[in-house]
Design a protein around this motif. Structure first.
Motif, PDB file in Angstrom:
ATOM      1  N   ARG A 200      14.567  14.964  12.201  1.00  0.00           N
ATOM      2  CA  ARG A 200      13.719  14.130  11.383  1.00  0.00           C
ATOM      3  C   ARG A 200      13.850  12.517  11.771  1.00  0.00           C
ATOM      4  NH1 ARG A 200      14.299  14.213   4.858  1.00  0.00           N
ATOM      5  NH2 ARG A 200      13.063  15.819   4.888  1.00  0.00           N
ATOM      6  N   LEU A 201      12.821  12.047  11.835  1.00  0.00           N
ATOM      7  CA  LEU A 201      12.503  10.513  12.103  1.00  0.00           C
ATOM      8  C   LEU A 201      11.879   9.741  10.868  1.00  0.00           C
ATOM      9  CD1 LEU A 201      11.497  11.847  15.301  1.00  0.00           C
ATOM     10  CD2 LEU A 201      12.723   9.827  15.880  1.00  0.00           C
ATOM     11  N   MET A 202      12.419   8.753  10.441  1.00  0.00           N
ATOM     12  CA  MET A 202      12.116   7.995   9.362  1.00  0.00           C
ATOM     13  C   MET A 202      11.725   6.683   9.895  1.00  0.00           C
ATOM     14  SD  MET A 202      13.392   8.279   5.423  1.00  0.00           S
ATOM     15  CE  MET A 202      15.050   7.893   5.550  1.00  0.00           C
ATOM     16  N   PHE A 203      10.367   6.073   9.706  1.00  0.00           N
ATOM     17  CA  PHE A 203      10.492   4.712   9.983  1.00  0.00           C
ATOM     18  C   PHE A 203      10.507   3.974   8.381  1.00  0.00           C
ATOM     19  CE2 PHE A 203       8.936   3.827  14.139  1.00  0.00           C
ATOM     20  CZ  PHE A 203       8.308   5.149  14.617  1.00  0.00           C
ATOM     21  N   LEU A 204      10.971   2.789   8.659  1.00  0.00           N
ATOM     22  CA  LEU A 204      11.061   1.961   7.592  1.00  0.00           C
ATOM     23  C   LEU A 204      10.290   0.410   7.739  1.00  0.00           C
ATOM     24  CD1 LEU A 204      14.882   2.135   6.911  1.00  0.00           C
ATOM     25  CD2 LEU A 204      13.328   3.636   5.623  1.00  0.00           C
ATOM     26  N   VAL A 205       9.128   0.588   7.046  1.00  0.00           N
ATOM     27  CA  VAL A 205       8.108  -0.512   7.459  1.00  0.00           C
ATOM     28  C   VAL A 205       7.798  -1.129   6.018  1.00  0.00           C
ATOM     29  CG1 VAL A 205       5.964  -1.200   8.543  1.00  0.00           C
ATOM     30  CG2 VAL A 205       7.362   1.073   9.259  1.00  0.00           C
ATOM     31  N   SER A 206       8.491  -2.374   6.261  1.00  0.00           N
ATOM     32  CA  SER A 206       7.941  -3.479   5.017  1.00  0.00           C
ATOM     33  C   SER A 206       7.392  -4.912   5.244  1.00  0.00           C
ATOM     34  CB  SER A 206       9.540  -3.637   4.349  1.00  0.00           C
ATOM     35  OG  SER A 206       9.539  -4.575   3.280  1.00  0.00           O
ATOM     36  N   GLY A 207       6.602  -5.399   4.507  1.00  0.00           N
ATOM     37  CA  GLY A 207       5.930  -6.680   4.427  1.00  0.00           C
ATOM     38  C   GLY A 207       4.728  -6.684   5.300  1.00  0.00           C
ATOM     39  N   ASN A 208       4.277  -7.848   4.745  1.00  0.00           N
ATOM     40  CA  ASN A 208       2.676  -8.236   5.179  1.00  0.00           C
ATOM     41  C   ASN A 208       2.546  -8.294   7.049  1.00  0.00           C
ATOM     42  OD1 ASN A 208       0.530  -8.431   3.520  1.00  0.00           O
ATOM     43  ND2 ASN A 208       1.620 -10.017   2.292  1.00  0.00           N
ATOM     44  N   THR A 209       3.684  -8.708   7.504  1.00  0.00           N
ATOM     45  CA  THR A 209       3.572  -9.044   8.943  1.00  0.00           C
ATOM     46  C   THR A 209       3.500  -7.526   9.629  1.00  0.00           C
ATOM     47  OG1 THR A 209       5.985  -8.961   9.154  1.00  0.00           O
ATOM     48  CG2 THR A 209       5.119 -11.047   8.487  1.00  0.00           C
ATOM     49  N   LYS A 210       3.867  -6.600   8.845  1.00  0.00           N
ATOM     50  CA  LYS A 210       3.665  -5.249   9.710  1.00  0.00           C
ATOM     51  C   LYS A 210       2.528  -4.463   9.385  1.00  0.00           C
ATOM     52  CE  LYS A 210       7.959  -6.074  10.939  1.00  0.00           C
ATOM     53  NZ  LYS A 210       9.100  -5.116  10.587  1.00  0.00           N
ATOM     54  N   ALA A 211       1.464  -4.946   8.380  1.00  0.00           N
ATOM     55  CA  ALA A 211       0.401  -4.325   8.336  1.00  0.00           C
ATOM     56  C   ALA A 211      -0.532  -3.768   9.439  1.00  0.00           C
ATOM     57  CB  ALA A 211      -0.463  -5.237   7.053  1.00  0.00           C
ATOM     58  N   ASP A 212      -0.825  -4.795  10.265  1.00  0.00           N
ATOM     59  CA  ASP A 212      -1.725  -4.492  11.212  1.00  0.00           C
ATOM     60  C   ASP A 212      -0.966  -3.477  12.290  1.00  0.00           C
ATOM     61  OD1 ASP A 212      -2.662  -7.927  11.201  1.00  0.00           O
ATOM     62  OD2 ASP A 212      -4.044  -6.369  10.825  1.00  0.00           O
ATOM     63  N   ALA A 213       0.440  -3.867  12.445  1.00  0.00           N
ATOM     64  CA  ALA A 213       0.841  -2.796  13.289  1.00  0.00           C
ATOM     65  C   ALA A 213       0.925  -1.325  12.857  1.00  0.00           C
ATOM     66  CB  ALA A 213       2.297  -3.215  13.736  1.00  0.00           C
ATOM     67  N   LEU A 214       1.176  -1.283  11.537  1.00  0.00           N
ATOM     68  CA  LEU A 214       1.135  -0.025  10.915  1.00  0.00           C
ATOM     69  C   LEU A 214      -0.111   0.773  10.993  1.00  0.00           C
ATOM     70  CD1 LEU A 214       2.840   2.105   9.538  1.00  0.00           C
ATOM     71  CD2 LEU A 214       2.452   1.013   7.065  1.00  0.00           C
ATOM     72  N   ALA A 215      -1.105   0.053  10.538  1.00  0.00           N
ATOM     73  CA  ALA A 215      -2.565   0.358  10.456  1.00  0.00           C
ATOM     74  C   ALA A 215      -3.087   1.076  12.193  1.00  0.00           C
ATOM     75  CB  ALA A 215      -3.396  -0.326  10.155  1.00  0.00           C
ATOM     76  N   LYS A 216      -2.712   0.279  13.096  1.00  0.00           N
ATOM     77  CA  LYS A 216      -2.950   0.601  14.474  1.00  0.00           C
ATOM     78  C   LYS A 216      -1.899   1.723  14.784  1.00  0.00           C
ATOM     79  CE  LYS A 216      -2.964  -1.794  18.803  1.00  0.00           C
ATOM     80  NZ  LYS A 216      -2.777  -3.123  19.676  1.00  0.00           N
ATOM     81  N   ALA A 217      -0.630   1.782  14.288  1.00  0.00           N
ATOM     82  CA  ALA A 217       0.250   2.793  14.798  1.00  0.00           C
ATOM     83  C   ALA A 217      -0.228   4.303  14.262  1.00  0.00           C
ATOM     84  CB  ALA A 217       1.481   2.845  14.228  1.00  0.00           C
ATOM     85  N   ILE A 218      -0.809   4.222  13.096  1.00  0.00           N
ATOM     86  CA  ILE A 218      -1.187   5.473  12.438  1.00  0.00           C
ATOM     87  C   ILE A 218      -2.827   5.793  12.688  1.00  0.00           C
ATOM     88  CG2 ILE A 218      -1.565   6.561  10.222  1.00  0.00           C
ATOM     89  CD1 ILE A 218       1.346   6.280  10.859  1.00  0.00           C
ATOM     90  N   THR A 219      -3.684   4.745  12.606  1.00  0.00           N
ATOM     91  CA  THR A 219      -5.158   5.069  12.770  1.00  0.00           C
ATOM     92  C   THR A 219      -5.714   4.723  14.147  1.00  0.00           C
ATOM     93  OG1 THR A 219      -5.797   2.978  11.790  1.00  0.00           O
ATOM     94  CG2 THR A 219      -5.348   4.607  10.254  1.00  0.00           C
TER      95      THR A 219
END
Ligand code: 6PG
Length: 260
Positions: A200-219
């Motif tokens: 199991r791998l578990m990312f912890l992603v928090s805060g406004n500064t990560k919103a672009d990167a998370l959307a890009k990583a997932i979609t």
């Protein structure tokens, strides 16, 4: 909590960072207890950076002090900065200060990356040999962690796998010396072969500064060269992305969510 089932893993979005950490602590306790019950020990690789500090602090308090089988859990790191272990930038120091000095984990269960070494390639090989010695192997001879915690930078890096890095192409070594380009800081990092062999791998992603990167990583288009977090695709294991509402705000517009 909102759950998004995606081709890049399951995304859990929480209203607050505190709720993200509570779920992460419960999932860690569950994964470690399951491993100890089934195999007698658990192996966890900790994430560095600042985000996990709040999770580690939560795990250092009840009920987790009582429910996690600390004596049977082995702790490693997914990456480390090339600084001494008592340096404020050390991922080891952050985890020891926030968690490992506050729970009954035996010293011999804590396996630090010696990233202060003069020869980082040798230190990386030394850690790789340690993983091979201490951890169970999969049929391909790759060390297997029960749980790997990961953070993600605003540039989409994870562990110390940075965009454009030669380390992204590594398919035989499990631990390599590398560099954080923007700050020109030498690092040691686990590579995709061992990361993707975890249960199991578990990312912890928090805060406004990560919103672009998370959307890009997932979609976004699949391009780990550009967004290394996309290269985390557990071979048979599970990839979980735990995000708070700030980090997940762009995702909600792009994916149909399922209620919890
Ligand atoms: C490190 C980490 C790195 C970190 C991200 C996010 O050594 O810095 O391994 O991958 O997880 O950079 O860092 P923050 O949690 O501080 O935003």
């Amino acid at each position: 909590m909102l759950t998004l089932e995606t081709t890049r893993g399951k995304v859990l979005i929480f209203p607050t960072q505190a709720q993200l950490f509570e779920k992460a602590a419960d999932l860690l306790a569950e994964a470690v207890s399951k491993a100890v019950n089934e195999r007698g020990q658990a192996a966890v690789a900790l994430a560095g950076g600042e985000t996990p500090r709040g999770l580690y602090s939560l795990l250092s308090r009840e009920p987790y002090v009582s429910i996690v089988p600390w004596e049977r859990t082995l702790f490693f790191w997914g990456d480390e900065r090339a600084v001494p272990p008592d340096d404020p930038q050390s991922n080891y120091r952050m985890a020891v200060d926030a968690l490992l000095s506050r729970v009954p984990v035996p010293r011999e269960n804590v396996f630090r990356i010696r990233a202060e070494a003069e020869n980082l390639d040798a230190a990386a090989s030394e850690y790789e040999q340690l993983l091979l010695r201490v951890l169970p192997h999969n049929p391909n001879g790759v060390p297997v962690f029960d749980l790997i915690l990961l953070g993600m930078g605003a540039d989409g890096h994870t562990a110390s796998l940075f965009p454009g890095s030669p380390a992204l192409q590594e398919r035989s070594r499990f631990v390599v010396a590398t560099c954080a380009p923007k700050i020109n800081q030498k690092r040691i990092t686990l590579t995709y072969p061992v990361l993707n062999s975890a249960r199991r791998l578990m990312f912890l992603v928090s805060g406004n500064t990560k919103a672009d990167a998370l959307a890009k990583a997932i979609t976004g288009p699949y391009n780990p060269e550009d967004t290394p977090a996309q290269g985390i695709r557990a071979d048979g294991g599970e990839v979980l992305w735990l995000a708070d509402a700030e980090a997940g705000r762009l995702l909600l517009d792009r994916l149909p969510e399922k209620p919890a």
